[in-house]
Motif scaffolding. Structure first.
Motif, PDB file in Angstrom:
ATOM      1  N   SER A 194     -45.170 -20.392  37.611  1.00  0.00           N
ATOM      2  CA  SER A 194     -43.784 -19.945  37.700  1.00  0.00           C
ATOM      3  C   SER A 194     -42.820 -21.070  37.330  1.00  0.00           C
TER       4      SER A 194
ATOM      5  N   HIS B  37     -40.370 -20.990  34.223  1.00  0.00           N
ATOM      6  CA  HIS B  37     -38.930 -21.154  34.436  1.00  0.00           C
ATOM      7  C   HIS B  37     -38.361 -22.196  33.478  1.00  0.00           C
TER       8      HIS B  37
ATOM      9  N   LEU C 238     -35.665 -14.744  35.534  1.00  0.00           N
ATOM     10  CA  LEU C 238     -36.654 -15.090  36.551  1.00  0.00           C
ATOM     11  C   LEU C 238     -35.980 -15.395  37.883  1.00  0.00           C
TER      12      LEU C 238
ATOM     13  N   MET D 181     -38.847  -9.929  30.399  1.00  0.00           N
ATOM     14  CA  MET D 181     -39.650 -11.155  30.408  1.00  0.00           C
ATOM     15  C   MET D 181     -41.051 -10.898  29.843  1.00  0.00           C
TER      16      MET D 181
ATOM     17  N   TYR E  49     -38.025  -7.549  34.574  1.00  0.00           N
ATOM     18  CA  TYR E  49     -39.461  -7.819  34.457  1.00  0.00           C
ATOM     19  C   TYR E  49     -39.957  -7.418  33.068  1.00  0.00           C
TER      20      TYR E  49
ATOM     21  N   LEU F  77     -46.355 -15.487  37.522  1.00  0.00           N
ATOM     22  CA  LEU F  77     -45.340 -15.365  38.572  1.00  0.00           C
ATOM     23  C   LEU F  77     -45.905 -15.650  39.962  1.00  0.00           C
TER      24      LEU F  77
END
Length: 199
Positions: A90, A94, A106, A178, A175, A84
């Motif tokens: 990131s 994604h 995200l 994920m 969070y 992240l």
């Protein structure tokens, strides 16, 4: 003949024919591309699916230098924070979430993180909080995240007088989703090797 400053023009190659009437079949002479198509005959490009779109920014062309190095990928495997906090990590994560139809998690996490970083107050805070709520939390939201009704209701009750921490519990929940789900699949050795090789 033509002068040095003039070019011979084939009427059939022009978008407009005689008297300004649109030529329905403009075609440049002897100007086929390498794949054998005239420019007007090339197959249309496929539009990317909104949920499965291309990587943004410098990664969009998938140039070889945009793929992660083994050192970068190893850092990503160490923790989701390393993914992240790395713009390239990131972006790849994604893309991975888009393929799992879960990119909204995200996106929400990033939106809340940016809200805290910007640290707005007063009406500006109220406006930005409302925008995040409308996009991710209200019923039938365009990018609805998976949080329970109790939490959505608690956030809804605070929209008129929000605090900067209004989304903290929802952000922690997303969070966790994920970290325990998509991230573990993202860092499997087979997927990481695919990224490194640029396949």
């Amino acid at each position: 003949g033509t002068s040095e400053n003039e070019l011979a023009v084939d009427p059939d190659s022009q978008p407009y024919g005689m008297m300004g009437v649109i030529n329905p079949n403009p075609r440049p002479k002897n100007n086929k591309s390498k794949n054998g198509f005239y420019p007007a005959e090339r197959p249309p490009k496929q539009k990317p699916d909104a949920r499965r779109g291309s990587l943004s920014g410098p990664l969009i062309r998938h140039r070889r230098h945009s793929w992660p190095t083994p050192q970068q990928a190893k850092k990503w495997q160490e923790s989701i924070e390393n993914v992240l906090n790395d713009p390239k990590g990131s972006a790849f994560f994604h893309k991975f979430l888009q393929n799992e139809y879960a990119a909204e998690n995200l996106d929400f996490w990033n939106s809340v993180t940016k809200l805290k970083s910007d640290n707005p107050s007063g009406e500006k805070l109220k406006k930005e909080v409302k925008q995040i709520y409308e996009q991710y939390l209200r019923d039938n939201a365009e990018n609805l995240i998976n949080v329970n009704n109790r939490l959505k209701g608690a956030i809804n009750e605070c929209l008129d007088d929000p605090r900067l921490e209004i989304f903290d519990e929802a952000q922690r929940h997303v969070y966790g989703l994920m970290k325990e789900g998509a991230y573990k699949r993202f860092i499997t050795e087979s997927h990481i090797q695919t990224l490194i090789k640029g396949d």
